[in-house]
Design an enzyme around this catalytic site. Structure first.
Site, PDB file in Angstrom:
ATOM      1  N   GLY A 103       0.774  -1.233   0.000  1.00  0.00           N
ATOM      2  CA  GLY A 103       0.000   0.000   0.000  1.00  0.00           C
ATOM      3  C   GLY A 103       0.804   1.280   0.000  1.00  0.00           C
ATOM      4  N   SER A 104       2.014   1.264  -0.563  1.00  0.00           N
ATOM      5  CA  SER A 104       2.808   2.501  -0.560  1.00  0.00           C
ATOM      6  C   SER A 104       2.119   3.603  -1.360  1.00  0.00           C
ATOM      7  CB  SER A 104       4.225   2.243  -1.088  1.00  0.00           C
ATOM      8  OG  SER A 104       4.225   1.995  -2.482  1.00  0.00           O
ATOM      9  N   MET A 115      -4.204  -6.289  -7.034  1.00  0.00           N
ATOM     10  CA  MET A 115      -3.705  -7.293  -7.964  1.00  0.00           C
ATOM     11  C   MET A 115      -4.762  -8.275  -8.450  1.00  0.00           C
ATOM     12  SD  MET A 115      -0.774  -6.095  -8.191  1.00  0.00           S
ATOM     13  CE  MET A 115       0.293  -7.210  -9.048  1.00  0.00           C
ATOM     14  N   LEU A 124     -10.713  -7.183 -12.302  1.00  0.00           N
ATOM     15  CA  LEU A 124     -12.129  -6.955 -12.011  1.00  0.00           C
ATOM     16  C   LEU A 124     -12.943  -7.208 -13.278  1.00  0.00           C
ATOM     17  CD1 LEU A 124     -11.602  -3.709  -9.932  1.00  0.00           C
ATOM     18  CD2 LEU A 124     -12.335  -5.936  -9.035  1.00  0.00           C
ATOM     19  N   ASN A 146      -6.667   3.591 -11.881  1.00  0.00           N
ATOM     20  CA  ASN A 146      -5.656   2.584 -11.573  1.00  0.00           C
ATOM     21  C   ASN A 146      -4.290   3.145 -11.929  1.00  0.00           C
ATOM     22  OD1 ASN A 146      -4.573  -0.046 -10.921  1.00  0.00           O
ATOM     23  ND2 ASN A 146      -4.315  -0.375 -13.127  1.00  0.00           N
ATOM     24  N   HIS A 171      -0.553   1.885 -13.163  1.00  0.00           N
ATOM     25  CA  HIS A 171       0.097   0.730 -13.773  1.00  0.00           C
ATOM     26  C   HIS A 171       1.566   1.086 -14.015  1.00  0.00           C
ATOM     27  CE1 HIS A 171       0.483  -2.869 -16.267  1.00  0.00           C
ATOM     28  NE2 HIS A 171       1.135  -2.134 -17.138  1.00  0.00           N
ATOM     29  N   THR A 212     -11.411   0.600 -17.366  1.00  0.00           N
ATOM     30  CA  THR A 212     -12.518   0.205 -18.254  1.00  0.00           C
ATOM     31  C   THR A 212     -12.522  -1.320 -18.326  1.00  0.00           C
ATOM     32  OG1 THR A 212     -11.056   0.227 -20.172  1.00  0.00           O
ATOM     33  CG2 THR A 212     -12.244   2.279 -19.676  1.00  0.00           C
ATOM     34  N   LEU A 272      -8.403  -4.597 -19.734  1.00  0.00           N
ATOM     35  CA  LEU A 272      -7.326  -4.511 -18.747  1.00  0.00           C
ATOM     36  C   LEU A 272      -6.261  -3.485 -19.147  1.00  0.00           C
ATOM     37  CD1 LEU A 272      -6.202  -5.884 -16.119  1.00  0.00           C
ATOM     38  CD2 LEU A 272      -4.791  -7.283 -17.642  1.00  0.00           C
ATOM     39  N   GLU A 302       5.570   6.877  -9.166  1.00  0.00           N
ATOM     40  CA  GLU A 302       4.160   6.574  -8.896  1.00  0.00           C
ATOM     41  C   GLU A 302       3.660   7.400  -7.711  1.00  0.00           C
ATOM     42  OE1 GLU A 302       3.073   2.398  -8.616  1.00  0.00           O
ATOM     43  OE2 GLU A 302       4.782   1.872  -9.851  1.00  0.00           O
TER      44      GLU A 302
HETATM   45  C1  GRF Z   1       4.009  -1.953  -7.258  1.00  0.00           C
HETATM   46  O1  GRF Z   1       4.650  -2.891  -8.118  1.00  0.00           O
HETATM   47  C2  GRF Z   1       3.522  -0.788  -8.078  1.00  0.00           C
HETATM   48  O2  GRF Z   1       4.369  -0.582  -9.191  1.00  0.00           O
HETATM   49  C3  GRF Z   1       2.165  -1.227  -8.535  1.00  0.00           C
HETATM   50  O3  GRF Z   1       1.654  -2.076  -7.512  1.00  0.00           O
HETATM   51  C4  GRF Z   1       2.758  -2.618  -6.733  1.00  0.00           C
HETATM   52  C5  GRF Z   1       2.571  -2.415  -5.259  1.00  0.00           C
HETATM   53  O4  GRF Z   1       2.298  -1.073  -5.027  1.00  0.00           O
HETATM   54  N1  GRF Z   1       1.311  -0.095  -8.755  1.00  0.00           N
HETATM   55  P1  GRF Z   1       1.913  -0.571  -3.519  1.00  0.00           P
HETATM   56  O5  GRF Z   1       3.217  -0.369  -2.793  1.00  0.00           O
HETATM   57  O6  GRF Z   1       1.084  -1.683  -2.870  1.00  0.00           O
HETATM   58  O7  GRF Z   1       1.152   0.700  -3.726  1.00  0.00           O
END
Ligand code: GRF
Length: 197
Positions: free
Chosen positions: A11-12, A89, A92, A106, A108, A140, A143, A173
């Site tokens: 969840g960063s 991950m 949907l 989302n 990516h 949408t 994917l 990100e």
């Molecule tokens: C990471 O690989 C990021 O690139 C992708 O999801 C994975 C985990 O991200 N978006 P997070 O640290 O759980 O937000």
């Protein structure tokens, strides 16, 4: 603007989104929802004072529709205006996505439309790309293919591995998603492009 964030792991990105929604921001986080009850991001959300919920996808096996019915319960209860997938991950179904048409985002870890799907960093390295990055898009039925709301580019450096490249992209990100969410919450759909020229 009420924002729900779906996570699967650390969840960063969720942390950066929640931290960005300060007092003068049009959006506020109303739920962090995970498909894994043990996701480390759930504790990080609790520490930030955001309501959390989880629906373990494993008991549902291949029955994606039943899992999504269970996932919808806490999600709809939070009455979100916007749903942000952040390191979520699970794929949907179009039916689930349609309930949030135009208001599900989302992030990516590639410069879409290049490298939809998994292992994006290794694929960029294998292709010898000079640049990599990440994309925020509207979700949408297809994917990793919805309208692009933001992109951030990073250089691929000599000696890069998937790990070093993914770390560099993840840092972008964390800048891109909050910038896109603020603009989206303000009703502005102009794509955010980083690094700013
Ligand atoms: C990471 O690989 C990021 O690139 C992708 O999801 C994975 C985990 O991200 N978006 P997070 O640290 O759980 O937000």
């Amino acid at each position: 603007v009420r924002v729900a964030i779906l996570i699967s792991g650390g969840g960063s990105n969720m942390v950066k989104l929640v931290e960005s929604m300060s007092a003068d921001h049009p959006a506020k986080p109303v739920l962090v929802l995970s498909n894994d009850p043990a996701a480390a991001g759930l504790d990080r959300a609790r520490a930030l004072g955001v309501p959390v919920a989880s629906v373990d996808h494993r008991p549902f096996g291949k029955d994606r529709a039943m899992f999504e019915t269970a996932l919808l319960a806490p999600l709809l209860a939070a009455q979100p205006d916007v749903v942000c997938l952040a390191g979520f991950m699970r794929v949907l179904t179009p039916g689930f996505v349609a309930r949030f048409a135009g208001r599900m985002l989302n992030i990516h870890p590639s410069l879409l439309p290049k490298y939809p799907g998994l292992h994006t960093h290794q694929r960029a390295l294998d292709a010898g790309d000079a640049e990599a990055g990440c994309t925020v898009h509207e979700v949408t039925a297809d994917l990793d293919a919805g309208p692009i709301l933001g992109q951030a580019r990073v250089p691929v450096l000599p000696g890069d591995t998937a790990d070093t490249l993914s770390a560099r992209v993840l840092g972008m990100e964390h800048r891109l998603y909050p910038a896109v969410l603020r603009r989206f919450a303000e009703g502005d759909r102009t794509p955010v492009l980083l690094p700013a020229a």
